[in-house]
Design a protein around this motif. Structure first.
Motif, PDB file in Angstrom:
ATOM      1  N   VAL A  90     -29.477  -2.310  23.017  1.00 52.70           N
ATOM      2  CA  VAL A  90     -28.900  -3.439  22.293  1.00 52.70           C
ATOM      3  C   VAL A  90     -29.765  -3.817  21.098  1.00 52.70           C
ATOM      4  N   TYR A  91     -31.078  -3.929  21.311  1.00 52.43           N
ATOM      5  CA  TYR A  91     -31.937  -4.373  20.213  1.00 52.43           C
ATOM      6  C   TYR A  91     -32.272  -3.240  19.247  1.00 52.43           C
ATOM      7  N   MET A  92     -32.277  -1.991  19.722  1.00 47.91           N
ATOM      8  CA  MET A  92     -32.455  -0.877  18.794  1.00 47.91           C
ATOM      9  C   MET A  92     -31.262  -0.770  17.847  1.00 47.91           C
ATOM     10  N   GLU A  93     -30.071  -1.045  18.353  1.00 53.14           N
ATOM     11  CA  GLU A  93     -28.896  -1.046  17.486  1.00 53.14           C
ATOM     12  C   GLU A  93     -29.061  -2.085  16.377  1.00 53.14           C
ATOM     13  N   ALA A  94     -29.595  -3.252  16.721  1.00 54.05           N
ATOM     14  CA  ALA A  94     -29.829  -4.287  15.720  1.00 54.05           C
ATOM     15  C   ALA A  94     -30.901  -3.855  14.722  1.00 54.05           C
ATOM     16  N   VAL A  95     -31.991  -3.240  15.215  1.00 55.08           N
ATOM     17  CA  VAL A  95     -33.063  -2.780  14.334  1.00 55.08           C
ATOM     18  C   VAL A  95     -32.530  -1.747  13.349  1.00 55.08           C
ATOM     19  N   GLN A  96     -31.775  -0.776  13.856  1.00 51.06           N
ATOM     20  CA  GLN A  96     -31.265   0.284  12.983  1.00 51.06           C
ATOM     21  C   GLN A  96     -30.265  -0.264  11.973  1.00 51.06           C
ATOM     22  N   ALA A  97     -29.428  -1.204  12.401  1.00 47.15           N
ATOM     23  CA  ALA A  97     -28.452  -1.791  11.479  1.00 47.15           C
ATOM     24  C   ALA A  97     -29.153  -2.570  10.362  1.00 47.15           C
ATOM     25  N   ALA A  98     -30.257  -3.227  10.710  1.00 51.04           N
ATOM     26  CA  ALA A  98     -30.942  -4.075   9.736  1.00 51.04           C
ATOM     27  C   ALA A  98     -31.878  -3.287   8.823  1.00 51.04           C
ATOM     28  N   THR A  99     -32.522  -2.245   9.362  1.00 51.45           N
ATOM     29  CA  THR A  99     -33.561  -1.556   8.597  1.00 51.45           C
ATOM     30  C   THR A  99     -33.199  -0.127   8.217  1.00 51.45           C
ATOM     31  N   GLY A 100     -32.154   0.428   8.846  1.00 51.74           N
ATOM     32  CA  GLY A 100     -31.776   1.810   8.573  1.00 51.74           C
ATOM     33  C   GLY A 100     -32.588   2.823   9.340  1.00 51.74           C
ATOM     34  N   GLY A 513      -9.758   3.223  28.635  1.00 45.69           N
ATOM     35  CA  GLY A 513     -10.439   4.393  29.171  1.00 45.69           C
ATOM     36  C   GLY A 513     -11.849   4.542  28.657  1.00 45.69           C
ATOM     37  N   ALA A 514     -12.288   3.646  27.766  1.00 48.27           N
ATOM     38  CA  ALA A 514     -13.653   3.693  27.251  1.00 48.27           C
ATOM     39  C   ALA A 514     -14.641   3.361  28.361  1.00 48.27           C
ATOM     40  N   LEU A 515     -15.877   3.812  28.167  1.00 47.81           N
ATOM     41  CA  LEU A 515     -16.934   3.593  29.144  1.00 47.81           C
ATOM     42  C   LEU A 515     -18.019   2.694  28.557  1.00 47.81           C
ATOM     43  N   TYR A 516     -18.608   1.888  29.411  1.00 47.09           N
ATOM     44  CA  TYR A 516     -19.732   1.045  29.021  1.00 47.09           C
ATOM     45  C   TYR A 516     -20.996   1.559  29.696  1.00 47.09           C
ATOM     46  N   ASP A 517     -22.135   1.312  29.051  1.00 50.18           N
ATOM     47  CA  ASP A 517     -23.405   1.781  29.601  1.00 50.18           C
ATOM     48  C   ASP A 517     -23.888   0.932  30.764  1.00 50.18           C
ATOM     49  N   THR A 518     -23.404  -0.306  30.874  1.00 47.16           N
ATOM     50  CA  THR A 518     -23.781  -1.176  31.982  1.00 47.16           C
ATOM     51  C   THR A 518     -22.541  -1.562  32.766  1.00 47.16           C
ATOM     52  N   ALA A 519     -22.736  -1.916  34.023  1.00 47.89           N
ATOM     53  CA  ALA A 519     -21.618  -2.283  34.887  1.00 47.89           C
ATOM     54  C   ALA A 519     -21.060  -3.638  34.500  1.00 47.89           C
ATOM     55  N   ALA A 520     -19.818  -3.866  34.890  1.00 47.68           N
ATOM     56  CA  ALA A 520     -19.164  -5.141  34.577  1.00 47.68           C
ATOM     57  C   ALA A 520     -19.906  -6.318  35.181  1.00 47.68           C
ATOM     58  N   ASP A 521     -20.599  -6.086  36.297  1.00 46.66           N
ATOM     59  CA  ASP A 521     -21.312  -7.170  36.966  1.00 46.66           C
ATOM     60  C   ASP A 521     -22.821  -7.132  36.686  1.00 46.66           C
ATOM     61  N   ALA A 522     -23.231  -6.392  35.663  1.00 50.91           N
ATOM     62  CA  ALA A 522     -24.652  -6.314  35.330  1.00 50.91           C
ATOM     63  C   ALA A 522     -25.098  -7.562  34.564  1.00 50.91           C
ATOM     64  N   GLU A 523     -26.411  -7.701  34.384  1.00 52.24           N
ATOM     65  CA  GLU A 523     -26.951  -8.807  33.598  1.00 52.24           C
ATOM     66  C   GLU A 523     -26.309  -8.826  32.218  1.00 52.24           C
ATOM     67  N   ARG A 524     -25.904  -9.999  31.772  1.00 45.11           N
ATOM     68  CA  ARG A 524     -25.256 -10.131  30.476  1.00 45.11           C
ATOM     69  C   ARG A 524     -26.315 -10.209  29.371  1.00 45.11           C
ATOM     70  N   LEU A 525     -26.205  -9.316  28.411  1.00 44.81           N
ATOM     71  CA  LEU A 525     -27.059  -9.342  27.231  1.00 44.81           C
ATOM     72  C   LEU A 525     -26.233  -9.875  26.057  1.00 44.81           C
ATOM     73  N   ILE A 526     -26.799  -9.879  24.863  1.00 47.15           N
ATOM     74  CA  ILE A 526     -26.049 -10.398  23.723  1.00 47.15           C
ATOM     75  C   ILE A 526     -24.852  -9.508  23.395  1.00 47.15           C
ATOM     76  N   ARG A 527     -24.851  -8.324  23.930  1.00 56.17           N
ATOM     77  CA  ARG A 527     -23.700  -7.425  23.788  1.00 56.17           C
ATOM     78  C   ARG A 527     -23.746  -6.437  24.931  1.00 56.17           C
ATOM     79  N   ARG A 528     -22.604  -5.974  25.385  1.00 54.78           N
ATOM     80  CA  ARG A 528     -22.554  -4.966  26.434  1.00 54.78           C
ATOM     81  C   ARG A 528     -22.726  -3.596  25.770  1.00 54.78           C
ATOM     82  N   PRO A 529     -23.821  -2.901  26.045  1.00 58.70           N
ATOM     83  CA  PRO A 529     -24.094  -1.659  25.311  1.00 58.70           C
ATOM     84  C   PRO A 529     -23.079  -0.564  25.630  1.00 58.70           C
ATOM     85  N   GLN A 530     -22.819   0.250  24.618  1.00 55.09           N
ATOM     86  CA  GLN A 530     -21.785   1.270  24.731  1.00 55.09           C
ATOM     87  C   GLN A 530     -22.049   2.319  23.658  1.00 55.09           C
ATOM     88  N   ASP A 531     -22.434   3.531  24.063  1.00 52.77           N
ATOM     89  CA  ASP A 531     -22.744   4.571  23.083  1.00 52.77           C
ATOM     90  C   ASP A 531     -22.339   5.932  23.651  1.00 52.77           C
TER      91      ASP A 531
END
Length: 677
Positions: A90-100, A513-531
């Motif tokens: 989640v936070y690496m996605e933010a770092v890459q979006a902000a800094t390239g 049919g898309a998949l998420y990296d964390t379970a529906a009942d996992a700890e909630r972060l600022i976004r549910r990671p998906q890659d």
């Protein structure tokens, strides 16, 4: 005095337990403290074998003045990215979006609501090459938090909104067909390096998942160009410095285009993936080099990464003591001509220098060379080379060894189980199969709870606190399926089914049919990671798709097959555009187009020689993603064995697609032909 990290199981966190920084592990309590004290959060993410993580720790986190400033103005949270890949993603996605760009250590400043507002990776202790010092960054963030809080809140809110809008949209759930896979092959051909093997320029990473796709594509279509790219890349890596020419096993990547100088850390996941790829390369070509590398890499994993509990440790560090008290990258692995003479004497040292490409100038630092196997016209005496290699290995063992990260990661152990089981079966090495079974037993005993939910990590036989993510479920299921095919023990198929039921229930978006990296009942972060893209390992998305397809082939389960097909919709979209980054997804798509084939081998018993011959022949078939079930004719271990009788009292093999079978055969050669066309 140790800080809070002293109570953690992660070796990376424990490395920071004696820092003067008042570290917190990732926890709700840390963010509660940030809210209570009205301080921002410094989030520092790394892993135990990360060279620049060690550098920043020594320069900044071990420095008393820096620690005092951090403790006064921030709540400091340390995360092992290998334990919490969801937080990292989640936070690496933010770092890459902000800094390239991105990398580790990752340094992110958060609000007490975990919203990021300032980013970076490594910061030096003094300004350098246009980078501010870490202290300047800290003072700037403190000033912004104190004097420009509204601006900070606005930036954080915008970043969170931008991340929330990054849901994967892949335009349908139809799996890729011939056209998309041909376009992916064309894209790989354009990026291929014909002089050196591999794809792209420096740094070069081992493209294990792409090679798997190339081998499967060749097996299904006969495309010789695909096989040539796989063979040449495999040979170049095996002859290069990225491969440990003495002890076996691969380093993380090559810093140059020629595979000469590696980044020396050795990761379990790389070696598991490459062990399996080289075994499959041998299966396709009969290459003696591929056979040797597969076996040496398997032996490296068992010898140097296996834990007392039977699992496999995560990594070996790149750095080690060079014998003078300095902690230096590559010190354990490199050689000078003088060191060769000390170990071997003059004559054998001259031979070793020619054979391994050791020069007076060196290929690394301070006149040292990384051992390689350059192409030579000279013919070397095999017995003498074996003696030289053994003596050098013994001399190297007297050097201070690199540190080992002893935590057991479920996903990477799943990859190791698949590799060791198949390599052991191909080359008649029951000890490797036993090592795979031992790791699988550990995962069942320690990592699975009563509801068959996975824990991400363990250490010293004690489960960690973090829930498994999608890659854990997909890779462990893949390992269990491979173990079921090799051993004929249906319990591993059952365990794979338990894990994949969780994937269907907790990780799949039912509508898309898309998949998420964390379970529906996992700890909630600022976004549910998906890659869905592959990086150093198969993405959880493609790993799950492959395991779902394999399980469906074993059992005939339509829900599992349909889920795999829907998940492969992302490969249809991305495969033609970025084939290097979705190699495992492409490999799974090849299996789907081929069926995959289902092979049932029935015999009077698993110890019967004719049954064992048919079973091994089936395992050596190159049909993409084929599954194998073996057992007695009346066995209920595998659904594929139902209603598959012996033929006139003799063991027989049935080759099927969608549980519809060709005529059975008792002839291993006919079975081989049926699984290679």
């Amino acid at each position: 005095m140790p800080n809070r990290l002293a109570h953690e199981t992660s070796p990376y966190l424990l490395q920071h337990a004696d820092n003067p920084v008042d570290w917190w592990p990732w926890s709700e309590e840390a963010f509660e403290e940030a809210r209570r004290s009205d301080r921002p959060v410094l989030l520092s993410v790394g892993y135990s074998s990360c060279h620049w993580c060690h550098v920043m720790a020594h320069e900044s986190f071990e420095d008393e003045a820096t620690a005092d400033f951090l403790n006064a103005h921030f709540v400091n949270v340390k995360v092992d990215r290998e334990e919490r890949p969801d937080v990292d993603a989640v936070y690496m996605e933010a770092v890459q979006a902000a800094t390239g760009q991105g990398g580790w250590p990752m340094t992110v400043f958060l609000t007490p609501e975990a919203e990021p507002f300032y980013f970076g990776t490594y910061f030096p202790p003094a300004p350098r090459h246009g980078m501010p010092s870490f202290r300047q960054v800290l003072e700037g963030v403190r000033s912004a938090w104190t004097d420009r809080r509204d601006e900070v809140a606005e930036v954080a809110g915008k970043i969170v909104r931008d991340l929330a809008g990054r849901e994967i949209s892949y335009g349908g759930t139809e799996a890729p067909g011939e056209q998309e896979l041909a376009q992916a092959l064309l894209g790989l051909t354009r990026e291929y390096d014909p002089q050196r093997g591999g794809f792209g320029g420096a740094p070069k990473f081992p493209p294990s998942m792409v090679i798997e796709f190339l081998l499967r594509h060749h097996a299904r279509t006969g495309a010789e160009g695909a096989l040539q790219m796989a063979q040449d890349t495999g040979e170049r890596m095996a002859r290069g410095g990225i491969y440990d020419q003495l002890g076996g096993g691969f380093a993380r990547y090559s810093v140059d285009r020629d595979w000469v100088v590696p980044h020396f850390e050795k990761m379990l996941y790389d070696n598991a993936l490459l062990c399996r790829v080289y075994a499959h390369l041998w299966r396709a070509t009969g290459s003696d080099l591929a056979r040797r590398v597969a076996l040496e890499t398997a032996d490296f994993m068992v010898r140097e990464l296996r834990t007392e509990q039977g699992g496999f440790a995560s990594a070996l560090d790149a750095d080690s003591d060079d014998g003078t008290g300095r902690h230096v990258e590559g010190a354990y692995y490199v050689w000078t001509p003088g060191q060769l003479r000390e170990a071997l004497g003059d004559d054998d040292a001259e031979l070793a220098a020619r054979y391994f490409g050791v020069t007076e100038e060196g290929t690394f630092e301070e006149g040292a060379s990384v051992l390689q196997l350059p192409q030579r016209d000279e013919v070397f005496e095999a017995g003498r080379i074996a003696s030289v290699r053994q003596r050098l290995l013994e001399r190297r063992a007297s050097r201070p060894a690199p540190g080992r990260d002893d935590k057991v990661v479920a996903a990477w152990n799943g990859l190791a189980i698949a590799a060791l089981a198949e390599t052991g079966a191909y080359f008649d090495r029951p000890d490797l199969v036993e090592a795979a079974v031992g790791a699988a037993d550990l995962l069942v005993r320690v990592h699975l709870d009563e509801q068959a939910r996975l824990t991400r990590t363990s250490k010293d036989g004690r489960a960690g606190a973090n829930a498994g993510v999608l890659e854990d479920y997909g890779d462990v299921a893949e390992g269990f399926l491979a173990l079921a095919s090799v051993t004929g023990e249906g319990v591993w198929l059952d365990f794979a089914g338990f894990l994949l039921d969780h994937v269907l229930a907790r990780f799949v978006d039912e509508e898309s049919g898309a998949l998420y990296d964390t379970a529906a009942d996992a700890e909630r972060l600022i976004r549910r990671p998906q890659d869905p893209t592959d990086n150093a390992v198969p993405s959880g998305w493609s790993a799950a798709a492959g395991a779902l397809l394999g399980y469906a082939a074993h059992t005939g389960s339509e829900p599992h097959r349909r889920a795999a097909e829907r998940a492969l919709g992302v490969v249809k979209a991305l495969g033609p555009r970025v084939p290097r980054f979705i190699g495992w997804g492409l490999a799974v798509a090849e299996a789907l187009l081929d069926g995959p084939r289902e092979v049932a081998v029935v015999g009077p018993s698993l110890s019967d020689e004719a049954t064992k011959t048919l079973h091994r022949t089936a395992l050596l078939g190159t049909a993409p993603g084929a599954v194998v079930a073996v057992g007695a004719a009346a066995s209920d271990e595998f659904p594929l064995l139902a209603d598959r009788p012996l033929q006139q009292g003799a063991p027989a093999a049935y080759v099927c697609r969608n549980f519809t079978c060709d005529a059975p055969t008792t002839d291993p050669e006919r079975l081989r032909e049926a699984l290679s066309s």
